[in-house]
Each structure stands twice: as C-alpha cells, then as structure tokens.
Design an enzyme around this catalytic site. Structure first.
Site, mmCIF file in Angstrom:
data_model
loop_
_atom_site.group_PDB
_atom_site.id
_atom_site.type_symbol
_atom_site.label_atom_id
_atom_site.label_comp_id
_atom_site.label_asym_id
_atom_site.label_seq_id
_atom_site.Cartn_x
_atom_site.Cartn_y
_atom_site.Cartn_z
ATOM 1 N N LYS A 1 15.743 74.872 55.866
ATOM 2 C CA LYS A 1 16.882 76.432 55.655
ATOM 3 C C LYS A 1 17.341 76.384 54.886
ATOM 4 C CE LYS A 1 20.311 78.493 58.027
ATOM 5 N NZ LYS A 1 22.130 78.432 59.399
ATOM 6 N N HIS B 1 30.008 75.393 64.619
ATOM 7 C CA HIS B 1 28.561 74.496 65.206
ATOM 8 C C HIS B 1 28.350 73.168 65.328
ATOM 9 C CE1 HIS B 1 26.976 75.298 61.722
ATOM 10 N NE2 HIS B 1 25.688 74.496 62.439
ATOM 11 N N ASP C 1 24.670 70.409 65.084
ATOM 12 C CA ASP C 1 23.176 71.117 64.590
ATOM 13 C C ASP C 1 22.885 70.277 66.101
ATOM 14 O OD1 ASP C 1 24.003 72.040 62.232
ATOM 15 O OD2 ASP C 1 23.002 70.204 60.800
ATOM 16 N N HIS D 1 30.852 72.147 62.805
ATOM 17 C CA HIS D 1 30.947 72.812 60.960
ATOM 18 C C HIS D 1 31.137 73.614 61.225
ATOM 19 C CE1 HIS D 1 26.779 71.143 61.426
ATOM 20 N NE2 HIS D 1 26.734 71.930 60.816
HETATM 21 C C1 OGA Z 1 23.340 74.941 59.134
HETATM 22 C C2 OGA Z 1 24.817 74.697 58.311
HETATM 23 C C3 OGA Z 1 26.196 74.436 56.224
HETATM 24 C C4 OGA Z 1 26.236 74.261 54.855
HETATM 25 O O1 OGA Z 1 23.085 75.703 58.411
HETATM 26 O O2 OGA Z 1 23.827 74.640 60.073
HETATM 27 O O3 OGA Z 1 25.703 73.922 58.727
HETATM 28 O O4 OGA Z 1 26.748 73.800 53.833
HETATM 29 N N1 OGA Z 1 25.282 74.868 56.632
HETATM 30 O O5 OGA Z 1 25.301 75.527 54.039
HETATM 31 NI NI NI Z 2 24.711 73.098 60.573
#
Ligand code: OGA
Ligand code: NI
Length: 335
Positions: free
Chosen positions: A202, A221, A223, A277
């Site tokens: 992502k 959330h 993961d 987080h």
């Molecule tokens: C996510 C996430 C954290 C970040 O996309 O699940 O927690 O540092 N990203 O961007």
């Molecule tokens: Ni995340």
C-alpha cells in the site's frame, strides 16, 4: 459511461485553506487533544544483523509481546533500493488526477487493489486525510499488473527489487517470531500460508493539511495482516496507543517499521499483540509511507497454532478463513 471520479485528498488539499467538516475528528480523536506531549516514545530498534540468534529472538519476542511494534535497523536492504521505491511512488502520486484514475479501484470490486481514498466505512461518515494505492507484489501468481503504474517507467523494476530484498527480511523476522513461540523456525510462516503468503503493498499519500490538529490520516486500527513491514518518508506521523495514550513514534532514518497484525496475535494465541496505531498529518509537508501487509490467501484457514494451545492454554480466538476474517473486519461485524 461516466466513471465516478476518485475524490482525491491531494486535489482537495490544494484548493482549501481550512478543512471540510467531514475531516474534523471528534474531540476523543483530535491529535492536538489526544497526543501525549512530552517525551517521544522510544520504540524498540532491533538490529536484525545480530549474529547471536538467541538474543535476536529474545528482542523480537519481547517487542512483539510488549509493543506489537518495532523498528528494524541493519536490515541489509540497500538505501538505493528503498529510495528508488520511494521516488517512483512519489512520482506516481504527483501525476495529474486523470492519469492516477486509470488505476482506480474498479467500482464494486471486492478486492482492495487500486488507487483510491476510502478503505473502510467510518462511523459518522468521517474521512481520513489520505489517498492510497494498493497492489500485490508477491507471489507472482497473485500479481495483477493492471494496478502497477506504468508511469514512471522504472516503477516495476523498483518495486520488484524492493520486494526481492524484503522477502529475505520478512522470512528472518517470521523465523525469529516462530522460535520465540517455541516452534521450529519455519512453522509460523508455514501456518501463515508458506509460499502462498501474499505481499500486499500500500502506498499512503498524506497531502499537507491546513488543520493537522483536527484531522487524522489513517484512523486508529490494527492491521489485519500477519506482519506489516513499512517504509516511511522523513515526515513523522505514525502514532501508537500505549497505556491509554497516543504517542508519536520516533523517526529513525532508513529503519523499517514492523507491526504485529491481527493474524499473528491469533496464531500466537494472544502472546504477540497486534498494535493499535493511527497517523497524523502535516501542515506543510507531504507524508508518505509504503506498508507491505503479509497476508494469507483468502481461502487459507488460520487460528491459534495447534502446537501452542492445550488444556492449560486454550484457544482464545476462532479458527477461520482469512477471507472471512477480512469480511467481518471491513464490515465491522463480530469475528
Ligand atoms: C496503514 C498504516 C501507517 C503509516 O496504512 O495501515 O497504519 O505510517 N499506515 O502510514
Ligand atoms: Ni496500519
């Protein structure tokens, strides 16, 4: 047929000097109110080049039990490989919206792959200040190149190179986590899907936000993955929840950030903790991050590892298909 446009935050970010109501978080969530002001939290930084495996296993186990999050230094992935990954991702997000929309997640698609801005339905219709692109990078049978940007031209090469390096790191972390549970080295990875374990990349793109005190990037959330291994850019923004408070995670140049996800918490029967987080945004700077979610295939059945549950340590979680787990989580249904 008119295609529904992606309402990119990047477009919005350039046109407003305040933020629309749907981006203003409740007071229980606003970063200015809920972030611990004081010391920056020192998340464990683990040198995975440590030659003493017993002590490496001990550090990873401790961090996974107490934090569900750690940073990896000395991981051996060349800086050029990481900066190439970052450069091509940034170039993609800087393309005109029309070009990015060619990669938009298809309407009605049940999969996450594609470019977009909204992942989960949020309560009260609130929105996060972030755009994203998802696509799988491993194994080859799971890759759909339709969602890999063709522009910039070295996008593919940069992602393949990073993935090759990342797999080595992921296997090493899995092995240590397996040993930390008293299993044989390969057993945890095997239970997570083995060679069919999917690497889902992502890219998060957080444009500058006029009111970073009121908005959030990604909301709180855990993961869904087994592990998530993340490369950030140099703009801090990741926060973790600990003892009732939100803490900023210190940025360590060139480190990888490892999150324990729901599936590892489940496989370890609660010994390792999935970390709660969220991310904040910045008034002037673009923040970006490249998490790779290590996920079992949707049909893969996963639960507390049979070798660590018994009468004295009964299973605390259901055993179910990963696809069913995802469905419940994304639709906020009980597991
Ligand atoms: C996510 C996430 C954290 C970040 O996309 O699940 O927690 O540092 N990203 O961007
Ligand atoms: Ni995340």
């Amino acid at each position: 047929m008119e295609v529904e446009r992606v309402q990119a935050i990047a477009t919005l970010s350039r046109s407003v000097d305040t933020i629309p109501l749907e981006y203003i978080r409740s007071e229980k969530e606003q970063p200015a109110i809920t972030t611990f002001q004081g010391s920056v939290l020192e998340v464990p930084a683990i040198d995975i080049n440590e030659s003493n495996e017993t002590s490496l296993v001990e550090s990873i186990k401790k961090a996974s039990e107490e934090w569900g999050l750690f940073q990896v230094v000395n991981h051996g992935i060349p800086i050029e490989v990481i900066s190439h990954l970052q450069r091509v991702g940034k170039e993609f997000f800087e393309l005109p919206i029309e070009e990015k929309e060619e990669y938009a997640k298809p309407e009605g698609s049940k999969d996450v792959e594609g470019y977009g801005t909204k992942l989960q339905k949020e309560v009260e219709g609130k929105k996060g200040w972030v755009d994203h692109l998802f696509h799988r990078i491993w194994p080859p049978s799971a890759i759909n190149y339709k969602f890999w940007p063709k522009n910039p031209t070295s996008y593919k090469e940069a992602n393949e190179e990073y993935c090759k390096c990342l797999r080595g790191v992921a296997e090493k972390i899995f092995r240590c986590m397996s040993l930390g549970l008293g299993l044989e080295g390969p057993e945890l990875m095997e239970a997570a899907g083995g060679d069919s374990l999917e690497y889902l990349l992502k890219i998060n793109y957080y444009p500058p936000c006029p009111r970073p005190d009121l908005a959030l990037g990604v909301v709180a959330h855990t993961d869904m993955s087994t592990l998530t291994i993340l490369v950030p850019n140099e703009v801090p923004g990741l926060q973790v929840f600990r003892d009732g408070l939100w803490y900023d995670v210190k940025y360590i140049p060139n480190a990888l950030i490892v999150h324990v996800g729901d599936q590892l918490e489940i496989m370890s029967n609660g010994k390792y903790k999935a970390v709660l987080h969220r991310t904040t945004v910045n008034k002037e700077k673009v923040r970006m991050s490249w998490p790779v979610f290590l996920e079992p295939p949707a049909e893969h059945v996963l639960g507390p590892h049979p070798k660590i549950v018994d009468d004295r340590n009964p299973a605390k979680y259901k055993t179910k298909k990963y696809g069913d787990y995802m469905y419940c989580k994304l639709n906020k249904l009980p597991q």
